[in-house]
Design a protein around this motif. Structure first.
Motif, PDB file in Angstrom:
ATOM      1  N   LEU A   1       0.802  -1.399   0.104  1.00 40.92           N
ATOM      2  CA  LEU A   1       0.026  -0.209   0.052  1.00 40.92           C
ATOM      3  C   LEU A   1       0.915   1.244  -0.061  1.00 40.92           C
ATOM      4  CD1 LEU A   1      -2.473  -1.197   2.670  1.00 40.92           C
ATOM      5  CD2 LEU A   1      -3.024  -0.806   0.362  1.00 40.92           C
TER       6      LEU A   1
ATOM      7  N   TYR B   1      -5.349   4.699   2.107  1.00 38.23           N
ATOM      8  CA  TYR B   1      -4.637   3.923   1.581  1.00 38.23           C
ATOM      9  C   TYR B   1      -4.922   3.550   0.095  1.00 38.23           C
ATOM     10  CZ  TYR B   1      -2.810   2.848   6.042  1.00 38.23           C
ATOM     11  OH  TYR B   1      -2.316   3.056   7.048  1.00 38.23           O
TER      12      TYR B   1
ATOM     13  N   GLY C   1      -8.931  -7.803   4.126  1.00 37.14           N
ATOM     14  CA  GLY C   1      -9.277  -6.230   3.963  1.00 37.14           C
ATOM     15  C   GLY C   1      -8.150  -5.644   4.988  1.00 37.14           C
ATOM     16  N   GLN C   2      -7.771  -6.356   5.993  1.00 38.67           N
ATOM     17  CA  GLN C   2      -6.823  -6.061   7.251  1.00 38.67           C
ATOM     18  C   GLN C   2      -5.546  -5.838   6.761  1.00 38.67           C
ATOM     19  OE1 GLN C   2      -6.737  -8.996  10.349  1.00 38.67           O
ATOM     20  NE2 GLN C   2      -5.232  -7.922  11.581  1.00 38.67           N
ATOM     21  N   ILE C   3      -4.651  -4.831   7.293  1.00 35.93           N
ATOM     22  CA  ILE C   3      -3.422  -4.331   6.952  1.00 35.93           C
ATOM     23  C   ILE C   3      -2.464  -5.072   7.954  1.00 35.93           C
ATOM     24  CG2 ILE C   3      -1.863  -2.505   7.003  1.00 35.93           C
ATOM     25  CD1 ILE C   3      -4.394  -0.764   6.381  1.00 35.93           C
TER      26      ILE C   3
ATOM     27  N   VAL D   1      -2.080  -4.721   2.397  1.00 34.63           N
ATOM     28  CA  VAL D   1      -3.422  -5.432   2.759  1.00 34.63           C
ATOM     29  C   VAL D   1      -3.502  -6.732   2.238  1.00 34.63           C
ATOM     30  CG1 VAL D   1      -4.141  -4.456   0.254  1.00 34.63           C
ATOM     31  CG2 VAL D   1      -5.904  -4.994   2.175  1.00 34.63           C
TER      32      VAL D   1
ATOM     33  N   VAL E   1      -8.403  -1.424   5.090  1.00 39.28           N
ATOM     34  CA  VAL E   1      -8.721  -0.518   3.939  1.00 39.28           C
ATOM     35  C   VAL E   1     -10.028  -0.434   3.728  1.00 39.28           C
ATOM     36  CG1 VAL E   1      -6.558  -1.138   2.963  1.00 39.28           C
ATOM     37  CG2 VAL E   1      -8.367  -2.413   2.291  1.00 39.28           C
TER      38      VAL E   1
ATOM     39  N   LEU F   1     -10.210  -2.553  -1.297  1.00 39.02           N
ATOM     40  CA  LEU F   1     -10.291  -4.122  -1.161  1.00 39.02           C
ATOM     41  C   LEU F   1     -10.644  -4.777  -2.507  1.00 39.02           C
ATOM     42  CD1 LEU F   1     -10.033  -6.733   0.478  1.00 39.02           C
ATOM     43  CD2 LEU F   1     -12.224  -6.259   1.625  1.00 39.02           C
TER      44      LEU F   1
END
Length: 103
Positions: free
Chosen positions: A15, A23, A52-54, A64, A90, A95
């Motif tokens: 990202l 992002y 979708g988590q970083i 991501v 994000v 996503l």
């Protein structure tokens, strides 16, 4: 086996942030967006919650997660371990753009 731990492969896209601090998927030198894979390591901090988590790599790159895949413990050395999972997510449009590249 002593010291064995659960291992997963995480497919993700690096990202960057735009001028507003949101992002965006990182574009490489060939003007393409490329997914890469990382794995959990023995010292990985945090927990995976959802796509979708970083996550943060060992080189402090924000990524991501677009897929979680099983990984055999014996195959773990084929991938680079990640440093930690964050609680950040994000936006849905970023996503969706990443998931399109996966398919």
């Amino acid at each position: 086996m002593k010291g064995k731990y659960e291992v997963h492969e995480y497919v993700g896209i690096p990202l960057t942030t735009d001028n507003s601090g949101h992002y965006q998927l990182k574009v490489d030198d060939q003007n393409k967006i490329q997914p890469h894979s990382w794995r959990t390591g023995k010292h990985t901090r945090g927990q995976f919650k959802q796509v979708g988590q970083i996550l943060i790599t060992e080189n402090n790159l924000k990524v991501v997660i677009i897929a979680e895949l099983p990984l055999a413990f014996k195959d773990r050395h084929s991938l680079t371990p990640l440093q930690r999972f964050t609680t950040e997510m994000v936006t849905n449009d970023v996503l969706e753009q990443g998931l399109e590249l996966l398919n």
